[in-house]
Write an enzyme that holds these catalytic residues in place. Structure first.
Site, mmCIF file in Angstrom:
data_model
loop_
_atom_site.group_PDB
_atom_site.id
_atom_site.type_symbol
_atom_site.label_atom_id
_atom_site.label_comp_id
_atom_site.label_asym_id
_atom_site.label_seq_id
_atom_site.Cartn_x
_atom_site.Cartn_y
_atom_site.Cartn_z
ATOM 1 N N GLU A 83 -34.668 -10.885 16.376
ATOM 2 C CA GLU A 83 -33.891 -11.746 17.264
ATOM 3 C C GLU A 83 -34.209 -13.214 17.016
ATOM 4 O O GLU A 83 -33.323 -14.072 17.100
ATOM 5 C CB GLU A 83 -34.188 -11.392 18.734
ATOM 6 C CG GLU A 83 -33.327 -12.119 19.749
ATOM 7 C CD GLU A 83 -33.869 -13.480 20.181
ATOM 8 O OE1 GLU A 83 -33.107 -14.246 20.791
ATOM 9 O OE2 GLU A 83 -35.054 -13.764 19.892
ATOM 10 N N HIS A 116 -36.540 -7.467 22.192
ATOM 11 C CA HIS A 116 -36.762 -7.622 20.748
ATOM 12 C C HIS A 116 -38.245 -7.542 20.410
ATOM 13 O O HIS A 116 -39.089 -8.154 21.056
ATOM 14 C CB HIS A 116 -36.104 -8.882 20.194
ATOM 15 C CG HIS A 116 -36.648 -10.190 20.684
ATOM 16 N ND1 HIS A 116 -37.737 -10.809 20.115
ATOM 17 C CD2 HIS A 116 -36.219 -11.022 21.667
ATOM 18 C CE1 HIS A 116 -37.961 -11.967 20.724
ATOM 19 N NE2 HIS A 116 -37.063 -12.117 21.682
ATOM 20 N N ASP A 126 -42.163 -13.412 25.263
ATOM 21 C CA ASP A 126 -41.030 -13.453 24.332
ATOM 22 C C ASP A 126 -41.359 -12.669 23.077
ATOM 23 O O ASP A 126 -41.842 -13.235 22.104
ATOM 24 C CB ASP A 126 -40.709 -14.918 23.998
ATOM 25 C CG ASP A 126 -39.459 -15.076 23.167
ATOM 26 O OD1 ASP A 126 -38.629 -14.155 23.159
ATOM 27 O OD2 ASP A 126 -39.312 -16.124 22.516
#
Length: 454
Positions: A323, A277, A289
């Site tokens: 996301e 993502h 992340d």
């Protein structure tokens, strides 16, 4: 010496002859990315030149443009944008918080949770009720909660070797804590950060409000701050907590999934997706992340082109948007596939950080899992021993409804939640070699699915 040399050459010759074409191909994928890989440089660009990229923000749009241009430069057969409407939440100026006990005021680090409302302009100061879970909250009742700030202080279970299990066992208080607290008249909620690390870094993340309850401001407090607040409460149950945050939710914004593909040479209508993502929380650069997953996915296609591998099936790299606080990209992509009658036979997602590869979780039928298990001997030399049942990934999850087999890339999990959703999730936290090994691991599973189907 001659006898030893002859023997060594004979052993080497036998070893090479014994290697299967698949083992040779997988070895070439690892060699290619370990010597010529671009993942790390792409990650540097995404984190340092683009930076934070929360859905709906200018950073997210800049990330879309970067991903599209990067894949176009690599000469993939097709690169396109798929429009999605995404939530637009803004944090505003940095949050403030302190504990007042007696004549002392102790500042503590907090971060508003994504989707939370703001406090009043002057902030909120109130007494504190500490609980570990909703059951304790219900046992106290409205008489003891009304007008207070509820402090959810259940830590992630440190005995869980898989830290994602520990996260799953604690994150409900972040997602739903405000709703339950508001039902009993609380004026705010403070949530212990989702990490086993003991530090001063608050971990943000998404939360949601239930229907029919007041919208109360909610923030995460660092683990050190949570420990201090709990300790001081035991000494002074009448202490107060002050916090101020300035966040707001704006109308949904237009954004995009970014898709690049290599067309299949034999079965172009069968599609294998590999993705991560593109959005990240706004506190830092989103390196683990999920910048790592994005650049690894693009690298899978680059490796195939560089090695002259012509896949039988179409391979797509998908950079999903949103996301973190809505999953609009994953849902939108599955809808796009259904609308266009596309056949996705498999999808691989990397959203667990750029750490040392350990394997893949597989979501599919028992027969499909059995077929994947037959590849263990090919993957084991690269440390990929954990091949079996497990989660696929949030963004590829909606594809399961159409029968797509899901593969969730599993790197070592021990350090991930040190960085997850924090201000320290920066480029410098990612190791180049670990990142490259992850990209090669994903390429290996894509290669095997492409060769043999499922």
């Amino acid at each position: 010496m001659k006898i030893t040399l002859s023997f060594s050459l004979a052993v080497l010759s036998t070893t090479l002859l014994a290697q299967s074409p698949d083992s040779v191909a997988i070895r070439s994928l690892f060699n290619e990315t370990l010597t010529n890989g671009k993942s790390y440089e792409w990650l540097r660009q995404l984190t340092k030149q683009v930076g934070p990229r929360l859905s709906g923000s200018p950073g997210a749009q800049k990330a879309v443009e970067w991903a599209k241009q990067t894949m176009e430069k690599e000469g993939f057969d097709r690169v396109f944008l798929q429009e999605v409407m995404v939530p637009h939440w803004e944090r505003g100026p940095k949050e403030e918080a302190y504990i007042r006990t007696g004549k002392r005021k102790l500042t503590v680090p907090i971060a508003a949770l994504g989707g939370s409302v703001a406090t009043p302009p002057k902030g909120i100061e109130a007494g504190v009720v500490e609980v570990k879970n909703v059951k304790e909250l219900e046992a106290l009742g409205a008489d003891k909660i009304k007008g207070k700030i509820v402090f959810f202080n259940r830590p992630m279970d440190p005995t869980k070797l898989n830290t994602f299990e520990a996260y799953g066992g604690a994150v409900d208080q972040r997602a739903n804590g405000a709703t339950f607290a508001a039902k009993f008249g609380a004026v705010g909620a403070i949530i212990r950060s989702m990490t086993t690390a003991q530090d001063d870094n608050p971990h943000t993340g998404s939360m949601r409000y239930g229907a029919g309850v007041p919208l109360i401001p909610t923030a995460a407090i660092s683990t050190n701050g949570a420990n201090e607040l709990s300790r001081l409460l035991s000494e002074d149950p009448n202490l107060t907590f002050y916090f101020k945050q300035n966040c707001q939710s704006l109308p949904d914004a237009k954004s995009y999934n970014v898709v690049g593909e290599i067309k299949g040479s034999e079965k172009p209508d069968e599609i294998i997706v590999v993705g991560g993502h593109l959005d990240s929380w706004d506190l830092a650069e989103g390196a683990h992340d999920d910048g790592a997953g994005c650049v690894q996915s693009i690298e899978v296609l680059r490796m195939m082109k560089a090695l002259g591998i012509k896949p039988k099936r179409t391979i797509r790299a998908v950079m999903f948007m949103n996301e973190e606080n809505g999953l609009r990209g994953g849902i939108g992509y599955a809808d796009y596939a259904k609308k266009n009658s596309e056949k996705h036979i498999a999808a691989v997602e990397s959203d667990n950080g750029g750490f040392t590869p350990r394997g893949f979780g597989v979501v599919g039928t028992s027969e499909q899992k059995a077929k994947v298990s037959q590849w263990k001997s090919l993957l084991a030399p690269y440390g990929l021993h954990e091949i079996g049942p497990g989660g696929g990934g949030a963004d590829i999850g909606p594809l399961a409804q159409s029968g797509t087999v899901l593969f969730g890339f599993k790197p070592d999990s021990q350090r991930y939640f040190d960085y997850h959703h924090t201000g320290i999730d920066r480029f410098e936290a990612v190791n180049k070699r670990e990142l490259d090994l992850g990209a090669a691991s994903m390429a290996a599973i894509v290669y095997l699915v492409d060769q043999y189907g499922l």
